[in-house]
Design a protein around this motif. Structure first.
Motif, short mmCIF file in Angstrom:
data_model
loop_
_atom_site.label_atom_id
_atom_site.label_comp_id
_atom_site.label_asym_id
_atom_site.label_seq_id
_atom_site.Cartn_x
_atom_site.Cartn_y
_atom_site.Cartn_z
N LEU A 50 0.74 -1.24 -0.18
CA LEU A 50 -0.08 -0.15 0.11
C LEU A 50 0.91 1.39 0.04
O LEU A 50 0.43 2.18 -0.72
N CYS A 51 1.98 1.09 0.73
CA CYS A 51 2.90 2.39 0.92
C CYS A 51 3.49 2.59 -0.47
O CYS A 51 3.75 3.66 -0.86
N CYS A 53 2.24 2.01 -3.42
CA CYS A 53 1.26 2.25 -4.43
C CYS A 53 0.64 3.64 -4.26
O CYS A 53 -0.13 3.94 -4.76
N ILE A 54 1.36 4.45 -3.56
CA ILE A 54 1.18 5.78 -3.19
C ILE A 54 -0.42 5.77 -2.12
O ILE A 54 -0.96 6.74 -2.49
N CYS A 55 -0.60 4.82 -1.77
CA CYS A 55 -1.75 4.54 -0.88
C CYS A 55 -1.31 4.79 0.65
O CYS A 55 -1.78 4.12 1.62
N TRP A 56 -0.35 5.62 0.87
CA TRP A 56 0.23 5.68 2.45
C TRP A 56 -0.90 6.00 3.48
O TRP A 56 -0.83 5.58 4.54
N PRO A 57 -1.95 6.84 3.18
CA PRO A 57 -2.85 7.02 4.07
C PRO A 57 -3.48 5.67 4.55
O PRO A 57 -4.26 5.66 5.85
N CYS A 58 -3.62 4.62 3.70
CA CYS A 58 -4.20 3.31 4.08
C CYS A 58 -3.21 2.23 4.78
O CYS A 58 -3.72 1.21 5.06
#
Length: 87
Positions: A50-51, A53-58
């Motif tokens: 997730l980090c 894939c630029i989904c760091w808030p998740c």
């Protein structure tokens, strides 16, 4: 002459994603298991993915979801380990 004794055989108690009713192998009481969730390598890899894939808030989601962690079952009376359910 040495006396040999048979090895103690530990019964395997089938555990799942929910608390189970069983007899504690340590204290012998009829119990409903207490569960504690622990993150695994799979949990950390999902967070890393997730980090990346630029989904760091998740990133914290795998640590909040029980389905991404191992469920360890314990006796509520003596706190003996009963088994692990791996999802």
């Amino acid at each position: 002459m040495a006396t040999t004794y048979p090895a103690a055989v530990q019964q395997s108690i089938p555990v799942g994603p929910e608390p189970v009713r069983c007899v504690c192998p340590s204290c012998g009481a009829q119990i409903i298991s207490k569960m504690k969730y622990e993150p695994t390598t799979k949990t950390h890899l999902i967070a890393l993915l997730l980090c990346c894939c630029i989904c760091w808030p998740c990133v914290c989601l795998p640590y909040c979801m029980d389905s991404c962690q191992n469920a360890n079952h314990y006796c509520p009376n003596c706190d003996a380990f009963i088994g692990t359910y791996q999802s």
